[in-house]
Motif scaffolding. Structure first.
Motif, short mmCIF file in Angstrom:
data_model
loop_
_atom_site.label_atom_id
_atom_site.label_comp_id
_atom_site.label_asym_id
_atom_site.label_seq_id
_atom_site.Cartn_x
_atom_site.Cartn_y
_atom_site.Cartn_z
N GLY A 110 0.81 -1.21 0.00
CA GLY A 110 0.00 0.00 0.00
C GLY A 110 0.84 1.27 0.00
N ARG A 111 0.13 2.37 0.09
CA ARG A 111 0.78 3.68 -0.02
C ARG A 111 1.68 3.98 1.19
NH1 ARG A 111 -2.51 9.36 -1.01
NH2 ARG A 111 -0.67 10.72 -1.21
N LYS A 112 1.25 3.53 2.38
CA LYS A 112 2.02 3.84 3.58
C LYS A 112 3.38 3.14 3.60
CE LYS A 112 -2.05 4.68 6.46
NZ LYS A 112 -2.78 4.28 7.70
N GLY A 113 3.49 2.00 2.93
CA GLY A 113 4.74 1.25 2.96
C GLY A 113 5.70 1.58 1.85
N ILE A 114 5.44 2.63 1.07
CA ILE A 114 6.33 2.98 -0.05
C ILE A 114 7.74 3.30 0.41
CG2 ILE A 114 6.75 4.71 -1.84
CD1 ILE A 114 3.79 4.72 -2.43
N PRO A 115 7.97 4.14 1.43
CA PRO A 115 9.35 4.43 1.84
C PRO A 115 10.12 3.19 2.28
CG PRO A 115 7.83 6.02 2.78
CD PRO A 115 7.01 4.94 2.19
N ARG A 116 9.48 2.29 3.03
CA ARG A 116 10.16 1.09 3.50
C ARG A 116 10.46 0.14 2.34
NH1 ARG A 116 5.93 -0.47 8.05
NH2 ARG A 116 4.60 0.55 6.49
N ARG A 117 9.55 0.03 1.37
CA ARG A 117 9.79 -0.84 0.22
C ARG A 117 10.91 -0.29 -0.65
NH1 ARG A 117 4.15 -0.72 -0.43
NH2 ARG A 117 4.32 0.04 -2.57
N GLU A 118 10.95 1.02 -0.82
CA GLU A 118 12.03 1.61 -1.61
C GLU A 118 13.39 1.38 -0.95
OE1 GLU A 118 10.96 5.69 -2.09
OE2 GLU A 118 9.91 5.33 -4.00
N GLU A 119 13.47 1.56 0.34
CA GLU A 119 14.73 1.34 1.05
C GLU A 119 15.15 -0.13 0.96
OE1 GLU A 119 16.62 1.95 5.55
OE2 GLU A 119 14.49 2.38 5.14
N ALA A 120 14.19 -1.04 1.12
CA ALA A 120 14.52 -2.47 1.05
C ALA A 120 14.96 -2.87 -0.34
CB ALA A 120 13.31 -3.29 1.48
N ALA A 121 14.32 -2.33 -1.39
CA ALA A 121 14.69 -2.68 -2.76
C ALA A 121 16.08 -2.17 -3.12
CB ALA A 121 13.65 -2.13 -3.74
N ALA A 142 18.14 -14.92 -16.31
CA ALA A 142 17.43 -13.83 -16.96
C ALA A 142 16.48 -13.21 -15.95
CB ALA A 142 16.66 -14.32 -18.18
N PHE A 143 16.42 -11.87 -15.96
CA PHE A 143 15.48 -11.14 -15.11
C PHE A 143 14.29 -10.73 -15.96
CE2 PHE A 143 19.47 -10.53 -12.78
CZ PHE A 143 19.07 -10.89 -11.51
N VAL A 144 13.11 -11.18 -15.57
CA VAL A 144 11.89 -10.97 -16.35
C VAL A 144 10.96 -10.09 -15.53
CG1 VAL A 144 9.95 -12.07 -17.51
CG2 VAL A 144 12.17 -13.22 -17.41
N GLY A 145 10.42 -9.06 -16.15
CA GLY A 145 9.48 -8.17 -15.48
C GLY A 145 9.49 -6.79 -16.11
N GLU A 146 8.49 -6.00 -15.75
CA GLU A 146 8.39 -4.65 -16.31
C GLU A 146 9.29 -3.65 -15.59
OE1 GLU A 146 4.32 -3.56 -16.17
OE2 GLU A 146 3.64 -5.15 -17.52
N LEU A 147 9.81 -4.01 -14.43
CA LEU A 147 10.68 -3.14 -13.64
C LEU A 147 10.01 -1.78 -13.38
CD1 LEU A 147 14.23 -3.85 -15.13
CD2 LEU A 147 13.30 -4.60 -12.93
N GLU A 148 8.78 -1.84 -12.90
CA GLU A 148 8.09 -0.61 -12.51
C GLU A 148 8.65 -0.12 -11.17
OE1 GLU A 148 3.62 -0.82 -14.42
OE2 GLU A 148 3.95 -1.59 -12.40
N SER A 149 8.73 1.18 -11.03
CA SER A 149 9.17 1.72 -9.75
C SER A 149 8.09 1.46 -8.69
CB SER A 149 9.43 3.22 -9.87
OG SER A 149 8.22 3.92 -10.14
N VAL A 150 8.48 1.61 -7.43
CA VAL A 150 7.54 1.33 -6.34
C VAL A 150 6.33 2.24 -6.42
CG1 VAL A 150 7.28 1.30 -3.83
CG2 VAL A 150 9.40 0.48 -4.87
N VAL A 151 6.54 3.51 -6.73
CA VAL A 151 5.42 4.46 -6.83
C VAL A 151 4.53 4.10 -8.01
CG1 VAL A 151 4.80 6.88 -7.10
CG2 VAL A 151 6.81 6.26 -5.74
N GLN A 152 5.13 3.80 -9.17
CA GLN A 152 4.34 3.43 -10.34
C GLN A 152 3.56 2.15 -10.09
OE1 GLN A 152 7.24 3.20 -13.43
NE2 GLN A 152 7.20 5.40 -13.87
N ALA A 153 4.19 1.18 -9.45
CA ALA A 153 3.50 -0.08 -9.17
C ALA A 153 2.33 0.12 -8.23
CB ALA A 153 4.48 -1.09 -8.58
N ASN A 154 2.50 1.04 -7.25
CA ASN A 154 1.40 1.33 -6.33
C ASN A 154 0.22 1.97 -7.06
OD1 ASN A 154 0.49 1.54 -3.43
ND2 ASN A 154 0.37 3.69 -4.01
N LYS A 155 0.53 2.89 -7.99
CA LYS A 155 -0.54 3.51 -8.78
C LYS A 155 -1.21 2.49 -9.70
CE LYS A 155 1.46 8.18 -8.91
NZ LYS A 155 2.00 9.24 -9.79
N SER A 156 -0.40 1.62 -10.29
CA SER A 156 -0.97 0.60 -11.17
C SER A 156 -1.88 -0.35 -10.39
CB SER A 156 0.15 -0.19 -11.84
OG SER A 156 0.96 0.66 -12.62
#
Length: 403
Positions: free
Chosen positions: A186-197, A256-270
């Motif tokens: 969710g939106r509240k966990g964006i800072p922690r997910r960005e730091e962990a990634a 091989a790394f497979v995925g769209e590689l969306e940023s955490v903010v973009q993935a949350n919006k999606s």
């Protein structure tokens, strides 16, 4: 192939005991129903070395419970070259037998079939915190049939944040891990997910012997990051990616790394837009199918109402006729003029000269006609009541005194 044991050493004779002990333990795990091997085949040594190896095998097999009577078959020094020639002939279809079926044509069937298995183990190690502990995970173990894969390993920032939030992630149960992942979404966990990634690292490993150490393949990578297009030195945290590992028959590892590689903010919006689209689709589906139900209900209700209206019209306008009380005929006429009932009412009005009314209007008219009838007044009763009020009994003659 059930298992294999290979120990590279300068003096192979000193490793016979260790090799047989491992083979005994491994066979007991993968095939406990087998009492032991059919025999020991000794090849690849000269005649002078055969007696030494045979005596060594005899002394080692006595230490094993069910392998004491397993025979030993020494072979000639050219056995390896002959076996290589046989395998080459088999792989090219030179050694084959003809099989005939009842309905099929005769075809060649290989006399020997073999499958390749991995002689190494492949795994990955992951680090969730900077300068933290590495967690190892085996993906392809020994004796795995090759080619193998691709093996998908899903990596996401929410799981990394959940692993960072606990002091000992290895003791977490699956339910606790899922709950921790949900807490960081969710939106509240964006800072922690960005730091962990940004701090998550991964490295591929390979083991060449069962008791050996892991050898690291390449350098550690940051799979949940991507380069910023404006600044090359800046990394952008991504929400999730999938690592696919494969092992070919020669033991070569491909990744091989497979995925769209969306940023955490973009993935949350999606994810939020996807949820909105989902609920909108559910509402539209309910409205679409609910509209059919409402339409069907309204048409049935209107059909029954107009049928009663037509029967009431026949009852009051042409009483005693064939149409009076004929419900089947009324239902047929209402069905025939569906969508254009006003034409039916107009034709009836022209034919009988009486407008088509609602059912309750006919009932109101009957009640009004009943109330307009003259009421009869009993004058005798009124006179009687007046006499009763004066104390004189009704219809009685006055008594005269008896003179």
């Amino acid at each position: 192939v059930l298992t294999n044991q290979a120990i590279p050493h300068e003096d192979p004779l000193t490793q016979v005991d260790t090799c047989l002990q491992r083979l005994y333990t491994q066979l007991d795990e993968v095939a406990p129903e087998i009492d032991g091997p059919v025999g020991f085949v000794l090849y690849g040594v000269s005649k002078d070395q055969q007696s030494t190896y045979v005596s060594k095998l005899e002394s080692v097999r006595k230490q094993l419970d069910t392998w004491e009577k397993v025979p030993i078959f020494p072979t000639k020094s050219d056995t390896v070259s002959l076996g290589t020639a046989v395998l080459g002939a088999v792989s090219h279809g030179r050694i084959a037998t003809l099989t005939e079926g009842k309905t099929k044509k005769p075809k060649a069937q290989l006399a020997i079939r073999m499958q390749n298995v991995a002689t190494t183990a492949v795994g990955v190690r992951m680090q969730y915190k900077k300068d933290g502990e590495w967690i190892e995970k085996t993906l392809f173990d020994f004796d795995r049939r090759v080619p193998a894969g691709p093996y998908p390993l899903e990596l996401n920032a929410a799981e990394c944040a959940a692993m960072r939030s606990t002091s000992d992630s290895t003791e977490m149960t699956e339910e606790e891990l899922l709950k921790a992942i949900k807490d960081h979404e969710g939106r509240k966990g964006i800072p922690r997910r960005e730091e962990a990634a940004l701090e998550f690292r991964l490295q591929i490993m390979q083991k060449f012997s069962r008791e050996g150490e892991w050898a690291y393949v390449g350098n550690p990578v940051y799979p949940l990051t991507k380069e910023d297009g404006d600044d090359e030195n800046k990394r952008i945290a991504c929400e999730k990616v999938t690592l696919e590992l494969s092992v070919d028959p020669t033991g070569m590892i491909s990744q091989a790394f497979v995925g769209e590689l969306e940023s955490v903010v973009q993935a949350n919006k999606s994810a939020r837009n996807s949820k909105l689209r989902y609920y909108l689709g559910v509402i539209l589906a309910i409205a679409f199918f609910g509209g059919f139900l409402v339409k069907s209900y309204w048409e049935e209700r209107s059909f029954e109402h107009d049928t009663k209206r037509l029967l009431a019209y026949y009852k009051h306008v042409v009483p005693g006729s064939l149409a009076d009380g004929d419900e089947n005929n009324a239902r047929y006429l209402v069905w025939k003029y569906r969508g254009k009932r006003h034409k039916l009412w107009k034709r009836l009005e022209i034919k009988y000269g009486e407008p088509v009314r609602e059912v309750h209007e006919w009932e109101d008219e009957e009640e009004g006609a009943t109330s307009d009838e003259p009421q009869e007044i009993d004058l005798d009763n009124e006179e009687t009541s007046e006499k009763e009020k004066q104390g004189t009994p009704p219809d009685s003659e006055e008594e005269t005194p008896d003179l």
